[in-house]
Design an enzyme around this catalytic site. Sequence first.
Site, mmCIF file in Angstrom:
data_model
loop_
_atom_site.group_PDB
_atom_site.id
_atom_site.type_symbol
_atom_site.label_atom_id
_atom_site.label_comp_id
_atom_site.label_asym_id
_atom_site.label_seq_id
_atom_site.Cartn_x
_atom_site.Cartn_y
_atom_site.Cartn_z
ATOM 1 N N HIS A 169 -1.407 -3.441 -16.512
ATOM 2 C CA HIS A 169 -1.563 -2.025 -16.149
ATOM 3 C C HIS A 169 -1.179 -1.798 -14.693
ATOM 4 O O HIS A 169 -0.394 -0.890 -14.381
ATOM 5 C CB HIS A 169 -3.024 -1.617 -16.402
ATOM 6 C CG HIS A 169 -3.360 -0.210 -16.024
ATOM 7 N ND1 HIS A 169 -3.563 0.788 -16.954
ATOM 8 C CD2 HIS A 169 -3.528 0.385 -14.811
ATOM 9 C CE1 HIS A 169 -3.851 1.920 -16.335
ATOM 10 N NE2 HIS A 169 -3.825 1.700 -15.021
ATOM 11 N N GLU A 170 -1.714 -2.614 -13.796
ATOM 12 C CA GLU A 170 -1.408 -2.433 -12.374
ATOM 13 C C GLU A 170 0.052 -2.758 -12.071
ATOM 14 O O GLU A 170 0.675 -2.114 -11.210
ATOM 15 C CB GLU A 170 -2.347 -3.282 -11.520
ATOM 16 C CG GLU A 170 -3.826 -2.918 -11.650
ATOM 17 C CD GLU A 170 -4.132 -1.455 -11.338
ATOM 18 O OE1 GLU A 170 -3.343 -0.802 -10.632
ATOM 19 O OE2 GLU A 170 -5.167 -0.957 -11.830
ATOM 20 N N HIS A 173 2.216 0.213 -12.770
ATOM 21 C CA HIS A 173 2.251 1.129 -11.619
ATOM 22 C C HIS A 173 3.275 0.639 -10.596
ATOM 23 O O HIS A 173 4.074 1.425 -10.075
ATOM 24 C CB HIS A 173 0.874 1.200 -10.958
ATOM 25 C CG HIS A 173 -0.133 2.021 -11.694
ATOM 26 N ND1 HIS A 173 0.169 3.214 -12.309
ATOM 27 C CD2 HIS A 173 -1.466 1.807 -11.917
ATOM 28 C CE1 HIS A 173 -0.927 3.723 -12.867
ATOM 29 N NE2 HIS A 173 -1.925 2.882 -12.645
ATOM 30 N N HIS A 179 0.065 7.139 -15.379
ATOM 31 C CA HIS A 179 -0.714 7.026 -16.604
ATOM 32 C C HIS A 179 -0.126 7.894 -17.715
ATOM 33 O O HIS A 179 0.443 8.960 -17.450
ATOM 34 C CB HIS A 179 -2.164 7.443 -16.346
ATOM 35 C CG HIS A 179 -2.881 6.526 -15.402
ATOM 36 N ND1 HIS A 179 -3.517 6.962 -14.272
ATOM 37 C CD2 HIS A 179 -3.039 5.178 -15.417
ATOM 38 C CE1 HIS A 179 -4.057 5.937 -13.634
ATOM 39 N NE2 HIS A 179 -3.767 4.841 -14.299
ATOM 40 N N TYR A 225 -5.813 6.360 -20.570
ATOM 41 C CA TYR A 225 -7.267 6.342 -20.405
ATOM 42 C C TYR A 225 -7.949 6.261 -21.770
ATOM 43 O O TYR A 225 -7.400 6.689 -22.789
ATOM 44 C CB TYR A 225 -7.731 7.633 -19.727
ATOM 45 C CG TYR A 225 -7.625 7.665 -18.219
ATOM 46 C CD1 TYR A 225 -7.007 6.656 -17.500
ATOM 47 C CD2 TYR A 225 -8.141 8.744 -17.513
ATOM 48 C CE1 TYR A 225 -6.911 6.717 -16.122
ATOM 49 C CE2 TYR A 225 -8.050 8.818 -16.132
ATOM 50 C CZ TYR A 225 -7.437 7.806 -15.440
ATOM 51 O OH TYR A 225 -7.343 7.877 -14.084
#
Length: 496
Positions: A169-170, A173, A179, A225
């Site tokens: 996930h990071e 980015h 997101h 999310y």
Amino acid sequence: MVPGALSLLISASVWSLGLTLPARTVKQDDRTDANKNTPSDGGLFISDQIVKANKGIPYILYQGDIRLLTSRSARICDACAWDKSGQGLVIVPYVISSVYSGTNKDLITSALLEFETMTCVRFRVRNKESNYLNVDDGEGCWSYIGRIRGAQTVSLQQTACMNYGLIQHEMMHALSFFHEHNRFDRDSYVKINWQYISPEAKDQFKMDNGNAFNISYDYTSVMHYSSKTFVNTSGQVSIIPIPNPNVSIGQRTGLSSLDVKRINALYNCNLCRTKLLGASGNFSSSDATATNTSDNCLWLLHAPSNLILLQFAKFVCLSKNCNAKINVYNGVTKNSSLLATVIAGQPLPVLVSSSTLVLLEYITNASTQSSFSGSYSTVMYGGTFTTDGGSVRSPNYPFSYPNNARGIYIIIAPPKKQVLLTFSEFDIESSSKCSNDSLRITDGGNLNAPLLGVYCGNRSDLVITSSGPMVVLQFSSNSNINGKGFKANFSFVSTR
């Protein structure tokens, strides 16, 4: 940059099956699960782990885990992408802080390897590059968006962020992605319950004017999310999928199929790749859209837990002189151990991995045609055995096997050989027709092969020989009486 396709590599082989390295019996407590090294998080989704980890840290974070530059807009990110080389690769140099434990360094490296397998992005240990990622055991879990030049931090706190999917996930980015639920078109796919979100958290749900690359909205994205992220009222949710509110959102595992597709679109990766994420799924040659003739197609199967049980329904040649094959790797890259090589037109064995990840590589000639299909599910225990002179043991042996356990073990000998099974111990709960706990043995490489027998009770004289080079053992237990289990030594003998 224009969208690119994912590349899928599945290789087929000859009936020798190309089995080079044996898989071991894997117990529940020693599997090489991709998330094995994750600390206890109470079952939190990735987004909720991040919010928990970042609570109280001394940084202003956009969308919960994005560190902003004062010179860059958070809503539209121009020139964020990393450069692409003349060889078609996107090189992202990185360093990992020396304070990480060896186990956590391995977990971070493993999460990065999936990008290399499924995209044209290559995370490389920094040499002297001026622009690079500094993976640091800092406060919380966060990253900048895209390349910011110089040393840029990706914070992965050892006590809070050591999860395979959270690491990815990071890194998404850092590769320039926001997101999923902040997409400009998200209101067509989810409803935001503003009344259950605190005023200070409402900025986390603002939409971005980014490029969706004409790729469908992805409820399963590692960048989405969960339904309760930033909710302020017990029993309520912050995000509801529409039109079907029962669609699952948020996850704990890793990159989704469309996450991979988005990376390849942004960086114009000319590849053939398919990612299957979940406890079960189907795959076939029709998934392959090879755009780069120098590259094979790859499928990566990723289960959230347990081992992968792989079954091929068909693999046939549709033209003469076909030599199609599928290499099955026991892990996330082609450098992982080779579990088997399956060949078109030859018997199709069931296979059991030793981890939550299996990679398929489809190797075929463009001038010939072949077709295959298959499926995967998960099993708690099992393995694939291809080396002469080993043993197969029930879960937890020599201690009592657990309740409600299921194990599948396949033994594959070379062609013109048979499998000789000699049980040195056999103690499975006895019942009429072995209707409770049992060991089912089939004469062949799949679960529906001719039955050699169903066994239970206490036996001291059990010896079984297959008629061909493959045999499958299926163990199951219920929730009642447990025995010590079994140990079977096996060897390969010449066909009589």
